[in-house]
Design a protein around this motif. Structure first.
Motif, PDB file in Angstrom:
ATOM      1  N   UNK A 124      26.236  45.650  42.991  1.00  0.00           N
ATOM      2  CA  UNK A 124      26.960  44.827  43.975  1.00  0.00           C
ATOM      3  C   UNK A 124      28.320  44.139  43.661  1.00  0.00           C
ATOM      4  N   UNK A 125      29.350  44.567  44.616  1.00  0.00           N
ATOM      5  CA  UNK A 125      30.644  43.691  44.201  1.00  0.00           C
ATOM      6  C   UNK A 125      30.308  42.143  44.681  1.00  0.00           C
ATOM      7  N   UNK A 126      30.798  41.306  43.842  1.00  0.00           N
ATOM      8  CA  UNK A 126      30.503  39.978  44.238  1.00  0.00           C
ATOM      9  C   UNK A 126      31.946  39.041  43.916  1.00  0.00           C
ATOM     10  N   UNK A 127      32.382  38.173  44.803  1.00  0.00           N
ATOM     11  CA  UNK A 127      33.463  37.423  44.406  1.00  0.00           C
ATOM     12  C   UNK A 127      32.932  36.225  43.627  1.00  0.00           C
ATOM     13  N   UNK A 128      33.157  36.035  42.488  1.00  0.00           N
ATOM     14  CA  UNK A 128      32.603  35.068  41.611  1.00  0.00           C
ATOM     15  C   UNK A 128      33.448  33.659  41.666  1.00  0.00           C
ATOM     16  N   UNK A 129      34.686  33.790  41.683  1.00  0.00           N
ATOM     17  CA  UNK A 129      35.445  32.594  41.980  1.00  0.00           C
ATOM     18  C   UNK A 129      36.554  33.193  43.411  1.00  0.00           C
ATOM     19  N   UNK A 130      37.540  31.902  43.559  1.00  0.00           N
ATOM     20  CA  UNK A 130      38.159  32.035  44.739  1.00  0.00           C
ATOM     21  C   UNK A 130      39.077  33.648  44.600  1.00  0.00           C
ATOM     22  N   UNK A 131      39.381  33.908  43.775  1.00  0.00           N
ATOM     23  CA  UNK A 131      40.386  35.188  43.327  1.00  0.00           C
ATOM     24  C   UNK A 131      39.776  36.369  42.502  1.00  0.00           C
ATOM     25  N   UNK A 132      38.457  36.376  42.309  1.00  0.00           N
ATOM     26  CA  UNK A 132      38.234  37.160  41.335  1.00  0.00           C
ATOM     27  C   UNK A 132      36.814  38.060  41.716  1.00  0.00           C
ATOM     28  N   UNK A 133      36.775  39.341  41.949  1.00  0.00           N
ATOM     29  CA  UNK A 133      35.690  40.090  42.087  1.00  0.00           C
ATOM     30  C   UNK A 133      35.199  40.870  40.587  1.00  0.00           C
ATOM     31  N   UNK A 144      30.019  44.549  35.483  1.00  0.00           N
ATOM     32  CA  UNK A 144      31.474  44.791  35.352  1.00  0.00           C
ATOM     33  C   UNK A 144      32.338  43.506  35.705  1.00  0.00           C
ATOM     34  N   UNK A 145      33.063  43.138  34.629  1.00  0.00           N
ATOM     35  CA  UNK A 145      33.597  41.685  34.720  1.00  0.00           C
ATOM     36  C   UNK A 145      34.609  41.390  35.733  1.00  0.00           C
ATOM     37  N   UNK A 146      34.618  40.048  35.704  1.00  0.00           N
ATOM     38  CA  UNK A 146      35.500  39.726  37.218  1.00  0.00           C
ATOM     39  C   UNK A 146      37.037  39.930  36.952  1.00  0.00           C
ATOM     40  N   UNK A 147      37.374  40.795  37.425  1.00  0.00           N
ATOM     41  CA  UNK A 147      38.795  41.116  37.173  1.00  0.00           C
ATOM     42  C   UNK A 147      39.670  41.734  38.323  1.00  0.00           C
ATOM     43  N   UNK A 148      39.068  41.868  39.510  1.00  0.00           N
ATOM     44  CA  UNK A 148      39.641  42.692  40.746  1.00  0.00           C
ATOM     45  C   UNK A 148      39.830  41.554  41.772  1.00  0.00           C
ATOM     46  N   UNK A 149      41.146  41.683  42.522  1.00  0.00           N
ATOM     47  CA  UNK A 149      41.469  40.990  43.594  1.00  0.00           C
ATOM     48  C   UNK A 149      40.652  41.178  44.827  1.00  0.00           C
ATOM     49  N   UNK A 150      39.994  42.466  44.692  1.00  0.00           N
ATOM     50  CA  UNK A 150      39.296  43.053  45.764  1.00  0.00           C
ATOM     51  C   UNK A 150      38.294  44.137  45.038  1.00  0.00           C
ATOM     52  N   UNK A 151      37.264  44.170  45.342  1.00  0.00           N
ATOM     53  CA  UNK A 151      36.459  45.373  45.148  1.00  0.00           C
ATOM     54  C   UNK A 151      35.386  45.651  46.072  1.00  0.00           C
ATOM     55  N   UNK A 152      35.161  46.891  46.444  1.00  0.00           N
ATOM     56  CA  UNK A 152      34.238  47.530  47.318  1.00  0.00           C
ATOM     57  C   UNK A 152      33.041  48.280  46.682  1.00  0.00           C
ATOM     58  N   UNK A 153      32.202  48.661  47.533  1.00  0.00           N
ATOM     59  CA  UNK A 153      30.882  49.124  47.201  1.00  0.00           C
ATOM     60  C   UNK A 153      31.023  50.780  46.435  1.00  0.00           C
ATOM     61  N   UNK A 154      30.204  50.970  45.370  1.00  0.00           N
ATOM     62  CA  UNK A 154      30.232  52.266  44.560  1.00  0.00           C
ATOM     63  C   UNK A 154      29.646  53.241  45.729  1.00  0.00           C
ATOM     64  N   UNK A 155      30.226  54.218  45.443  1.00  0.00           N
ATOM     65  CA  UNK A 155      29.821  55.569  46.292  1.00  0.00           C
ATOM     66  C   UNK A 155      30.195  56.864  45.463  1.00  0.00           C
ATOM     67  N   UNK A 156      29.265  57.778  45.216  1.00  0.00           N
ATOM     68  CA  UNK A 156      29.145  58.771  43.977  1.00  0.00           C
ATOM     69  C   UNK A 156      29.908  58.322  43.018  1.00  0.00           C
ATOM     70  N   UNK A 159      34.256  53.308  42.827  1.00  0.00           N
ATOM     71  CA  UNK A 159      34.526  52.235  43.688  1.00  0.00           C
ATOM     72  C   UNK A 159      35.902  52.027  43.900  1.00  0.00           C
ATOM     73  N   UNK A 160      36.496  51.855  44.909  1.00  0.00           N
ATOM     74  CA  UNK A 160      38.036  51.137  45.310  1.00  0.00           C
ATOM     75  C   UNK A 160      37.928  49.792  44.753  1.00  0.00           C
ATOM     76  N   UNK A 161      39.057  49.569  43.916  1.00  0.00           N
ATOM     77  CA  UNK A 161      39.248  47.947  43.694  1.00  0.00           C
ATOM     78  C   UNK A 161      40.705  47.828  43.630  1.00  0.00           C
ATOM     79  N   UNK A 162      41.083  46.657  43.733  1.00  0.00           N
ATOM     80  CA  UNK A 162      42.674  46.240  43.767  1.00  0.00           C
ATOM     81  C   UNK A 162      42.778  45.147  42.476  1.00  0.00           C
ATOM     82  N   UNK A 163      43.839  45.298  41.888  1.00  0.00           N
ATOM     83  CA  UNK A 163      43.832  44.493  40.765  1.00  0.00           C
ATOM     84  C   UNK A 163      45.098  43.085  41.082  1.00  0.00           C
TER      85      UNK A 163
END
Length: 163
Positions: A124-133, A144-156, A159-163
């Motif tokens: 599951x994608x989780x926002x661990x602090x204010x700016x990191x997913x 997967x370490x908190x490193x994304x500005x946005x993360x979406x659910x996995x499919x096949x 997953x789509x993420x934003x840095x």
């Protein structure tokens, strides 16, 4: 139900508003008015979700819990928000933090996240602090370490993420 039989009717429960979409698996039952509503085994003020894995979230006094298709309370209303079950796990919100419960209402992942998505493909994608997913597994361990500005659910497998 899917065979056309009436399960709940306005005649039986006068203050009920049934909103049904085209997808029968996502039928929404919204109950308006104050308890007690005659004809229900359990009294609840609203249900904004849909049945998933035999349960639907319902609200009583601004707290959410889960009932089954007979109206029996399965998990008492104690959450600020409650989402549909997926593979036996549901996302819930308690005091502005998200966590995950099993079908007995016990936490499998304690509420400690600013935001969260449902589990898909074991994470599951989780926002661990204010700016990191990041992503956690079903036991709450960081997958997967908190490193994304946005993360979406996995499919096949992706997953789509934003840095």
């Amino acid at each position: 139900d899917r065979k056309g039989r009436v399960i709940l009717s306005r005649d039986r429960v006068p203050d009920i508003n049934i909103v049904q979409g085209t997808d029968l698996s996502r039928t929404t039952l919204r109950v308006l008015g104050e308890p007690p509503l005659q004809g229900f085994q359990v009294w609840f003020q609203r249900s904004d979700g849909f049945f998933s894995e035999g349960l639907v979230s319902t609200a009583t006094n601004s707290k959410y819990g889960y009932i089954d298709k007979t109206g029996a309370v399965i998990i008492p209303a104690k959450f600020d928000e409650a989402f549909p079950f997926n593979n036996g796990i549901a996302r819930v919100k308690v005091e502005n933090k998200y966590g995950f419960i099993n079908k007995s209402g016990s936490f499998v992942v304690e509420p400690s996240y600013f935001n969260a998505c449902d589990f898909h493909e074991g994470v599951a994608a989780v926002r661990i602090d204010v700016n990191a997913w990041g992503y956690i597994d079903t036991s709450g361990h960081l997958a997967i370490a908190q490193q994304f500005s946005r993360a979406r659910s996995f499919s096949e497998g992706v997953a789509q993420v934003d840095f």
